[in-house]
Design a protein around this motif. Structure first.
Motif, mmCIF file in Angstrom:
data_model
loop_
_atom_site.group_PDB
_atom_site.id
_atom_site.type_symbol
_atom_site.label_atom_id
_atom_site.label_comp_id
_atom_site.label_asym_id
_atom_site.label_seq_id
_atom_site.Cartn_x
_atom_site.Cartn_y
_atom_site.Cartn_z
ATOM 1 N N ALA A 83 79.722 44.496 77.892
ATOM 2 C CA ALA A 83 79.915 46.362 78.158
ATOM 3 C C ALA A 83 78.381 46.473 78.671
ATOM 4 O O ALA A 83 78.159 46.484 78.430
ATOM 5 C CB ALA A 83 80.339 46.719 77.146
ATOM 6 N N MET A 84 79.012 47.676 79.893
ATOM 7 C CA MET A 84 77.707 48.220 80.337
ATOM 8 C C MET A 84 77.632 49.844 79.717
ATOM 9 O O MET A 84 77.995 50.521 80.345
ATOM 10 C CB MET A 84 77.942 48.844 81.748
ATOM 11 C CG MET A 84 76.159 48.321 82.214
ATOM 12 S SD MET A 84 77.121 48.772 84.223
ATOM 13 C CE MET A 84 77.375 51.179 84.843
ATOM 14 N N THR A 85 77.039 49.467 78.476
ATOM 15 C CA THR A 85 76.880 50.624 77.095
ATOM 16 C C THR A 85 76.038 51.698 77.350
ATOM 17 O O THR A 85 75.401 52.598 77.379
ATOM 18 C CB THR A 85 76.859 50.427 75.679
ATOM 19 O OG1 THR A 85 75.648 49.148 75.634
ATOM 20 C CG2 THR A 85 78.327 49.436 75.628
ATOM 21 N N GLY A 86 74.647 50.717 78.880
ATOM 22 C CA GLY A 86 73.122 50.987 78.621
ATOM 23 C C GLY A 86 72.647 50.692 77.038
ATOM 24 O O GLY A 86 72.644 50.085 76.399
ATOM 25 N N HIS A 87 71.537 50.646 77.742
ATOM 26 C CA HIS A 87 70.100 50.791 76.509
ATOM 27 C C HIS A 87 68.991 51.352 76.341
ATOM 28 O O HIS A 87 68.941 51.514 77.394
ATOM 29 C CB HIS A 87 69.490 49.681 76.874
ATOM 30 C CG HIS A 87 67.877 48.937 75.703
ATOM 31 N ND1 HIS A 87 67.347 49.327 76.285
ATOM 32 C CD2 HIS A 87 67.950 48.020 74.439
ATOM 33 C CE1 HIS A 87 66.213 49.064 75.337
ATOM 34 N NE2 HIS A 87 66.957 48.334 74.366
ATOM 35 N N LEU A 88 69.003 52.200 75.652
ATOM 36 C CA LEU A 88 68.274 53.811 75.257
ATOM 37 C C LEU A 88 67.175 52.782 74.258
ATOM 38 O O LEU A 88 67.151 52.611 72.706
ATOM 39 C CB LEU A 88 69.210 54.476 74.288
ATOM 40 C CG LEU A 88 68.468 55.671 73.842
ATOM 41 C CD1 LEU A 88 67.439 56.211 75.604
ATOM 42 C CD2 LEU A 88 69.036 56.564 73.285
ATOM 43 N N LYS A 89 65.641 52.403 74.839
ATOM 44 C CA LYS A 89 64.716 52.692 74.326
ATOM 45 C C LYS A 89 63.762 54.053 74.066
ATOM 46 O O LYS A 89 63.456 54.951 74.668
ATOM 47 C CB LYS A 89 63.616 51.898 75.665
ATOM 48 C CG LYS A 89 62.415 51.032 74.000
ATOM 49 C CD LYS A 89 61.677 50.296 75.736
ATOM 50 C CE LYS A 89 61.249 49.360 74.819
ATOM 51 N NZ LYS A 89 60.410 48.142 74.999
ATOM 52 N N LEU A 90 63.631 54.227 72.949
ATOM 53 C CA LEU A 90 63.144 55.590 72.147
ATOM 54 C C LEU A 90 61.888 55.435 72.133
ATOM 55 O O LEU A 90 61.087 53.924 71.414
ATOM 56 C CB LEU A 90 64.151 55.176 71.008
ATOM 57 C CG LEU A 90 64.719 55.402 70.943
ATOM 58 C CD1 LEU A 90 65.908 54.971 69.077
ATOM 59 C CD2 LEU A 90 65.737 57.040 71.221
ATOM 60 N N ALA A 91 61.116 56.407 72.265
ATOM 61 C CA ALA A 91 59.445 56.419 71.993
ATOM 62 C C ALA A 91 59.821 57.329 70.366
ATOM 63 O O ALA A 91 59.915 58.414 70.250
ATOM 64 C CB ALA A 91 59.009 57.420 72.911
ATOM 65 N N LEU A 92 58.240 56.233 69.443
ATOM 66 C CA LEU A 92 57.972 57.542 68.395
ATOM 67 C C LEU A 92 56.959 58.260 68.435
ATOM 68 O O LEU A 92 56.980 59.000 67.792
ATOM 69 C CB LEU A 92 58.029 56.259 67.523
ATOM 70 C CG LEU A 92 59.244 55.539 66.817
ATOM 71 C CD1 LEU A 92 58.560 54.699 65.955
ATOM 72 C CD2 LEU A 92 60.515 56.048 66.569
ATOM 73 N N THR A 93 56.905 58.321 69.442
ATOM 74 C CA THR A 93 55.268 58.435 69.792
ATOM 75 C C THR A 93 54.901 59.366 71.171
ATOM 76 O O THR A 93 55.421 58.428 71.966
ATOM 77 C CB THR A 93 53.893 58.247 69.285
ATOM 78 O OG1 THR A 93 53.769 57.487 70.340
ATOM 79 C CG2 THR A 93 53.880 57.327 67.670
ATOM 80 N N ASP A 94 54.245 60.548 71.213
ATOM 81 C CA ASP A 94 54.148 60.706 72.796
ATOM 82 C C ASP A 94 53.424 59.790 73.840
ATOM 83 O O ASP A 94 53.630 59.507 74.650
ATOM 84 C CB ASP A 94 53.034 62.567 72.561
ATOM 85 C CG ASP A 94 53.923 63.726 72.068
ATOM 86 O OD1 ASP A 94 55.201 63.031 72.410
ATOM 87 O OD2 ASP A 94 53.476 64.508 72.168
ATOM 88 N N ARG A 95 52.844 59.294 72.875
ATOM 89 C CA ARG A 95 51.550 57.936 73.991
ATOM 90 C C ARG A 95 52.493 56.501 74.556
ATOM 91 O O ARG A 95 53.069 56.486 75.027
ATOM 92 C CB ARG A 95 50.636 57.118 72.722
ATOM 93 C CG ARG A 95 49.898 56.654 73.793
ATOM 94 C CD ARG A 95 49.000 56.166 72.550
ATOM 95 N NE ARG A 95 47.925 54.659 73.215
ATOM 96 C CZ ARG A 95 47.478 53.799 72.943
ATOM 97 N NH1 ARG A 95 47.482 53.745 71.641
ATOM 98 N NH2 ARG A 95 47.288 52.991 73.491
ATOM 99 N N GLN A 96 53.372 56.512 73.210
ATOM 100 C CA GLN A 96 54.376 55.676 73.793
ATOM 101 C C GLN A 96 56.041 56.045 74.464
ATOM 102 O O GLN A 96 56.298 55.881 75.434
ATOM 103 C CB GLN A 96 55.742 55.441 72.248
ATOM 104 C CG GLN A 96 54.741 53.919 71.599
ATOM 105 C CD GLN A 96 55.837 53.707 70.423
ATOM 106 O OE1 GLN A 96 56.595 54.852 69.788
ATOM 107 N NE2 GLN A 96 55.681 53.213 69.508
ATOM 108 N N MET A 97 55.954 57.883 75.093
ATOM 109 C CA MET A 97 56.778 57.880 76.332
ATOM 110 C C MET A 97 56.196 58.409 77.354
ATOM 111 O O MET A 97 56.862 57.830 77.996
ATOM 112 C CB MET A 97 56.967 59.870 75.342
ATOM 113 C CG MET A 97 57.836 60.302 76.228
ATOM 114 S SD MET A 97 59.462 59.528 75.840
ATOM 115 C CE MET A 97 60.221 60.402 77.519
#
Ligand SMILES: Cc1cc2nc3c(=O)[nH]c(=O)nc-3n(C[C@H](O)[C@H](O)[C@H](O)COP(=O)(O)OP(=O)(O)OC[C@H]3O[C@@H](n4cnc5c(N)ncnc54)[C@H](O)[C@@H]3O)c2cc1C
Length: 397
Positions: A83-97
């Motif tokens: 299923a093409m649900t998408g993959h959402l990668k989350l940033a915990l900090t501004d640096r990770q963003m």
């Protein structure tokens, strides 16, 4: 005596896909699997079909594989619950963003579109997420599938296409023999013979490679997996965080599968088990990420045995020592998404001697610099964004 065009050691997803792609090209193929097809890592993994976050050396293969995931009903007769649900990668900090912004540009060069999502938009679009997130990156064409179904479905399709799929058939030795190879299988007096040999023995791949002097250091990991009781469906994309850590997805019948940390594996005995304390920590991280899971009942934990290379990237390509031998193992937690494409590329290597899919950065020769790479490091070949940071981002499922 039969001499096959190709013999395959290992009936995981990589091997079953190779058997199918070789058979579809008209080659005679024998696949030798010690147990049952798809019973090791390929059948017990998390089920993440994720391109986002893959190392640039892996992305062309990952893109090739994703194309096959999209046409599995036509290729093997079932979608394996992809299923093409998408993959959402989350940033915990501004640096990770900021790292997600940089990776978005890297992925774009490989034709992979990622959508950056701000902190506020994240809470609006995915209200079930916990607080404290700096933003995220969505890969809409990523998704998830049922790992129990995939390798057996490829094996059945390969058999229909003419492959000789032999289960409960352990290869205890293989050697160059004339213009091909001989393989000792179980207690049989006569060896199996083939012109080409494909080593897709998973966590046992380095052992097979060592029979030909292609010695590499393949470790093992056992990702610690958990599943809840079925819940009303509320989650959209498959979730992960920057740098690895927790990953979660909800399957169509409502159970939430999540993983974090490692259990223990005994490669020699083919046994692995999750650890209680790792499960408790994973549950805590899952609840932080999706607070409503605090009310969910955990019904099962498990793990499996996965080969892992020192740089976190698989080995794939021709043997540097033995013409006609091809390796693809040590997928380091990425081989479920990659598996269909691995088989397609191996079939091209075995039959054409070349593939249009760039896999140079995955060569086993990166661990033998004196032999064929004149001392260039794998990261040098992967571009300036290689290195530990990238390896961390390549973790998780
Ligand atoms: C718990 C867990 C979670 C994971 N989650 C994900 C995920 O979400 N997404 C993702 O992309 N990847 C994930 N992975 C990684 C992925 O499952 C593997 O990379 C992939 O399945 C490897 O496929 P394979 O065919 O190379 O190996 P395997 O599936 O391990 O198959 C190798 C086969 O070779 C056989 N074999 C070995 N030696 C011999 C011999 N001498 N003779 C005959 N047969 C032999 C074995 O019995 C085995 O069946 C996960 C792995 C685990 C363990």
């Amino acid at each position: 005596m039969t001499v096959f065009d190709a013999a395959i050691i290992g009936g995981g997803l990589a091997g079953c896909s190779a058997a199918l792609h070789l058979s579809l090209r008209g080659a005679s193929v024998v696949l030798l699997e010690r147990g049952l097809c798809g019973a090791q890592a390929s059948g017990v993994n998390y089920g993440g079909v994720r391109q986002q976050g893959r190392h640039p050396a892996e992305l062309p293969l990952s893109r090739r594989s994703r194309e096959i995931w999209g046409r599995m009903p036509a290729l093997i007769g079932t979608d394996c619950e992809f299923a093409m649900t998408g993959h959402l990668k989350l940033a915990l900090t501004d640096r990770q963003m900021t790292e997600l912004v940089t990776y978005r540009d890297t992925a774009e060069a490989f034709g992979l579109a990622l959508e950056l999502i701000s902190r506020d938009a994240l809470q609006r679009r995915y209200p079930y997420l916990g607080g404290g997130l700096a933003g995220g990156s969505l890969c809409a064409e990523d998704g998830q599938a049922n790992p129990r179904l995939v390798a057996p479905a490829f094996a059945r399709a390969a058999r229909r296409a003419g492959a000789d799929i032999r289960e409960n058939a352990e290869v205890s030795g293989a050697w160059p023999d004339g213009d091909g190879f001989g393989l000792r299988v179980g207690g049989a007096a006569e060896p199996v013979r083939a012109l080409r040999l494909i080593n897709v023995a998973g966590a046992w791949g380095a052992k097979v490679a060592s029979w030909f002097g292609d010695a590499v250091d393949e470790g093992v990991i056992a990702p610690n997996m958990c599943v809840t009781e079925p819940l009303p469906v509320f989650m959209g994309p498959n979730l992960g965080v920057c740098g690895g850590g927790i990953y979660l997805r909800q399957v169509p019948h409502g159970s939430v599968i999540f993983g974090a940390g490692l259990g223990v594996a005994d490669r020699d005995r083919s046994r692995a088990r999750p650890l209680g304390e790792v499960t408790c920590e994973a549950a805590r991280l899952a609840i932080d990420m999706v607070p409503r899971l605090a009310q969910a009942l955990l019904v099962r934990t498990w793990t499996g045995i996965e080969g892992c290379m020192p740089d976190g990237l698989p080995v794939m390509g021709p043997s540097p020592s033995t013409p006609g031998l091809f390796h693809a193992f040590g997928f380091s937690g990425h081989g479920f998404q990659l598996g269909p494409g691995v088989g397609a590329v191996l079939a091209e290597l075995a039959l054409d001697g070349t593939t249009p899919t760039p896999i140079d950065g995955l060569s086993i020769s990166r661990f033998h610099p004196a032999r064929s790479d004149q001392g260039r490091s794998p990261m040098a070949r992967s571009g300036p964004d290689g290195g530990m940071q990238d390896r961390q981002d390549n973790q998780g499922n």
